[in-house]
Design a protein around this motif. Structure first.
Motif, PDB file in Angstrom:
ATOM      1  N   VAL A 114       0.846  -1.199   0.000  1.00  6.43           N
ATOM      2  CA  VAL A 114       0.000   0.000   0.000  1.00  6.43           C
ATOM      3  C   VAL A 114       0.880   1.247   0.000  1.00  6.43           C
ATOM      4  O   VAL A 114       0.583   2.241  -0.683  1.00  6.43           O
ATOM      5  N   ARG A 115       1.961   1.200   0.735  1.00  7.01           N
ATOM      6  CA  ARG A 115       2.875   2.345   0.757  1.00  7.01           C
ATOM      7  C   ARG A 115       3.551   2.540  -0.607  1.00  7.01           C
ATOM      8  O   ARG A 115       3.842   3.678  -1.012  1.00  7.01           O
ATOM      9  N   LEU A 116       3.816   1.454  -1.325  1.00  7.25           N
ATOM     10  CA  LEU A 116       4.341   1.578  -2.682  1.00  7.25           C
ATOM     11  C   LEU A 116       3.340   2.285  -3.584  1.00  7.25           C
ATOM     12  O   LEU A 116       3.712   3.116  -4.426  1.00  7.25           O
ATOM     13  N   GLN A 117       2.070   1.953  -3.426  1.00  2.00           N
ATOM     14  CA  GLN A 117       1.024   2.624  -4.199  1.00  2.00           C
ATOM     15  C   GLN A 117       1.012   4.122  -3.889  1.00  2.00           C
ATOM     16  O   GLN A 117       0.944   4.958  -4.794  1.00  2.00           O
ATOM     17  N   ALA A 118       1.070   4.442  -2.595  1.00  2.00           N
ATOM     18  CA  ALA A 118       1.056   5.840  -2.177  1.00  2.00           C
ATOM     19  C   ALA A 118       2.279   6.582  -2.711  1.00  2.00           C
ATOM     20  O   ALA A 118       2.186   7.744  -3.132  1.00  2.00           O
ATOM     21  N   ASP A 119       3.428   5.920  -2.703  1.00  2.00           N
ATOM     22  CA  ASP A 119       4.651   6.533  -3.222  1.00  2.00           C
ATOM     23  C   ASP A 119       4.510   6.825  -4.715  1.00  2.00           C
ATOM     24  O   ASP A 119       4.950   7.880  -5.199  1.00  2.00           O
ATOM     25  N   HIS A 120       3.906   5.906  -5.446  1.00  2.00           N
ATOM     26  CA  HIS A 120       3.687   6.110  -6.883  1.00  2.00           C
ATOM     27  C   HIS A 120       2.792   7.320  -7.123  1.00  2.00           C
ATOM     28  O   HIS A 120       3.015   8.093  -8.063  1.00  2.00           O
ATOM     29  N   VAL A 121       1.791   7.485  -6.291  1.00  2.00           N
ATOM     30  CA  VAL A 121       0.896   8.636  -6.423  1.00  2.00           C
ATOM     31  C   VAL A 121       1.686   9.931  -6.322  1.00  2.00           C
ATOM     32  O   VAL A 121       1.551  10.835  -7.162  1.00  2.00           O
TER      33      VAL A 121
ATOM     34  N   ARG B 227       5.015  10.444  -6.543  1.00  3.18           N
ATOM     35  CA  ARG B 227       6.127  10.595  -7.486  1.00  3.18           C
ATOM     36  C   ARG B 227       5.672  10.759  -8.927  1.00  3.18           C
ATOM     37  O   ARG B 227       6.371  11.408  -9.740  1.00  3.18           O
ATOM     38  N   ASN B 228       4.537  10.165  -9.281  1.00  4.58           N
ATOM     39  CA  ASN B 228       4.146  10.100 -10.688  1.00  4.58           C
ATOM     40  C   ASN B 228       2.787  10.722 -10.990  1.00  4.58           C
ATOM     41  O   ASN B 228       2.683  11.601 -11.841  1.00  4.58           O
ATOM     42  N   LEU B 229       1.750  10.276 -10.283  1.00  5.72           N
ATOM     43  CA  LEU B 229       0.397  10.718 -10.626  1.00  5.72           C
ATOM     44  C   LEU B 229       0.205  12.222 -10.418  1.00  5.72           C
ATOM     45  O   LEU B 229      -0.299  12.924 -11.302  1.00  5.72           O
TER      46      LEU B 229
ATOM     47  N   ALA C 138       2.259  14.505 -12.805  1.00  9.81           N
ATOM     48  CA  ALA C 138       1.759  14.326 -14.169  1.00  9.81           C
ATOM     49  C   ALA C 138       0.449  15.096 -14.378  1.00  9.81           C
ATOM     50  O   ALA C 138       0.211  15.669 -15.452  1.00  9.81           O
ATOM     51  N   PHE C 139      -0.400  15.112 -13.367  1.00  6.33           N
ATOM     52  CA  PHE C 139      -1.653  15.865 -13.445  1.00  6.33           C
ATOM     53  C   PHE C 139      -1.380  17.340 -13.727  1.00  6.33           C
ATOM     54  O   PHE C 139      -1.974  17.946 -14.628  1.00  6.33           O
ATOM     55  N   TYR C 140      -0.461  17.925 -12.970  1.00  2.00           N
ATOM     56  CA  TYR C 140      -0.186  19.358 -13.132  1.00  2.00           C
ATOM     57  C   TYR C 140       0.532  19.655 -14.447  1.00  2.00           C
ATOM     58  O   TYR C 140       0.252  20.673 -15.099  1.00  2.00           O
ATOM     59  N   ARG C 141       1.462  18.792 -14.855  1.00  2.00           N
ATOM     60  CA  ARG C 141       2.136  19.036 -16.136  1.00  2.00           C
ATOM     61  C   ARG C 141       1.130  19.021 -17.280  1.00  2.00           C
ATOM     62  O   ARG C 141       1.216  19.837 -18.206  1.00  2.00           O
ATOM     63  N   TYR C 142       0.180  18.106 -17.202  1.00  2.00           N
ATOM     64  CA  TYR C 142      -0.846  18.006 -18.233  1.00  2.00           C
ATOM     65  C   TYR C 142      -1.743  19.242 -18.224  1.00  2.00           C
ATOM     66  O   TYR C 142      -1.983  19.874 -19.256  1.00  2.00           O
TER      67      TYR C 142
ATOM     68  N   ILE D 149      -1.664   6.606 -14.219  1.00  2.00           N
ATOM     69  CA  ILE D 149      -2.848   5.866 -13.771  1.00  2.00           C
ATOM     70  C   ILE D 149      -2.634   4.375 -13.973  1.00  2.00           C
ATOM     71  O   ILE D 149      -2.918   3.559 -13.083  1.00  2.00           O
ATOM     72  N   GLU D 150      -2.133   4.000 -15.148  1.00  2.00           N
ATOM     73  CA  GLU D 150      -1.903   2.585 -15.442  1.00  2.00           C
ATOM     74  C   GLU D 150      -0.889   1.986 -14.479  1.00  2.00           C
ATOM     75  O   GLU D 150      -1.025   0.817 -14.068  1.00  2.00           O
ATOM     76  N   GLY D 151       0.121   2.757 -14.119  1.00  2.00           N
ATOM     77  CA  GLY D 151       1.103   2.280 -13.150  1.00  2.00           C
ATOM     78  C   GLY D 151       0.474   2.031 -11.793  1.00  2.00           C
ATOM     79  O   GLY D 151       0.812   1.051 -11.104  1.00  2.00           O
ATOM     80  N   LEU D 152      -0.447   2.901 -11.395  1.00  2.00           N
ATOM     81  CA  LEU D 152      -1.139   2.714 -10.125  1.00  2.00           C
ATOM     82  C   LEU D 152      -2.021   1.474 -10.171  1.00  2.00           C
ATOM     83  O   LEU D 152      -2.066   0.689  -9.201  1.00  2.00           O
TER      84      LEU D 152
END
Length: 280
Positions: free
Chosen positions: A132-139, A141-143, A146-150, A170-173
């Motif tokens: 679960v912490r890996l999921q949170a870390d992905h959010v 670091r990536n999600l 990426a939202f703001y750059r878009y 999103i796919e990574g999550l």
């Protein structure tokens, strides 16, 4: 760009809809004060957790861009969210959404305060907790970036690139959700049909929610296909603790117009994205 151009709309200072009703229900003074801005997804992370845990708190909406002195006292950078602990001999406060989430999780882990479970699997299953912490870390670091750059991209090529990056995040999550489902038996996580809210859900939810209103309006974005993913989004945005912190669509569309047109000095987050720095 699907809309009609920058209309000069400003950000809102008071929540609406379900979030307004929740704020009004927490308008009385309490031992804990949440400093927040109605449109801020970092604030919503913490607000969702407070609602989920059933902790008593007081909502204090501030203008985070004006950085009032009362906010600076509890958050040195003038960023929201922040928590202030009232009625103590020595002043205490916390800032940074992830730190606050971790504090709340530890706070309610004491049996006398436990009301609605945990955002993490039981301590007896450290591997599931780590996933679960890996999921949170992905959010983080990536999600989120990426939202703001878009959203802040102005030319068509950059917007197409940003959309692809956000979908990839999103796919990574989703892959991390599927990994946890395959490798553990935990019921923590809304990816499972009968799952409970997780730390990763609380951390990703505000941006996934804005991907259903802000991004379609300003970027013509469409969520990835797939019945399982769409069902997850539906469970997430309609989860009671999450829904109670959501304002009406118009608040988000108007408050995020400044990001969509990348106005100068929109926020510290926007400036960090424009300069290629990490988020503050």
């Amino acid at each position: 760009m699907p809309n009609k151009g920058d209309t000069g709309k400003s950000y809102h200072l008071k929540c609406t809809g379900d979030a307004l009703r929740t704020a009004e229900a927490h308008s009385e003074q309490s031992d804990l004060t949440l400093f927040g801005g109605c449109f801020c997804p970092f604030v919503q992370r913490v607000w969702v957790a407070l609602e989920y845990f059933g902790i008593d708190y007081h909502v204090h909406e501030v203008d985070p861009y004006k950085k009032p002195s009362e906010l600076l006292e509890v958050s040195p950078k003038g960023l929201v969210p922040a928590l202030k602990f009232n009625g103590l001999e020595k002043p205490r406060s916390l800032n940074e959404s992830v730190v606050i989430l971790e504090y709340l999780e530890e706070y309610v882990s004491q049996s006398s305060r436990r009301k609605k479970g945990s955002l993490l699997p039981p301590i007896s299953d450290p591997y599931a907790r780590a996933l679960v912490r890996l999921q949170a870390d992905h959010v983080n670091r990536n999600l989120v970036p990426a939202f703001y750059r878009y959203l802040q991209a102005q030319d068509t090529e950059k917007q197409i690139e940003g959309g692809k990056e956000f979908v990839s995040a999103i796919e990574g999550l989703v892959k991390l959700f599927e990994r946890a489902a395959a490798e553990t038996d935990t019921d923590v996580g809304l990816w499972k049909e009968d799952g409970k809210l997780s730390l990763a859900d609380a951390m990703a939810g505000p941006w996934l929610f804005r991907a259903t209103n802000v991004l379609p309006h300003y970027r013509g974005f469409m969520m990835p296909e797939g019945a399982k993913f769409r069902a997850y989004i539906d469970r997430l945005v309609n989860y009671p603790a999450f829904r109670r912190t959501c304002s009406t669509e118009g608040l988000y569309l108007e408050s995020y117009e400044r990001y969509a047109y990348n106005r100068p000095n929109t926020s510290q987050v926007a400036n960090a994205i424009n300069s290629g720095r990490g988020l503050p």
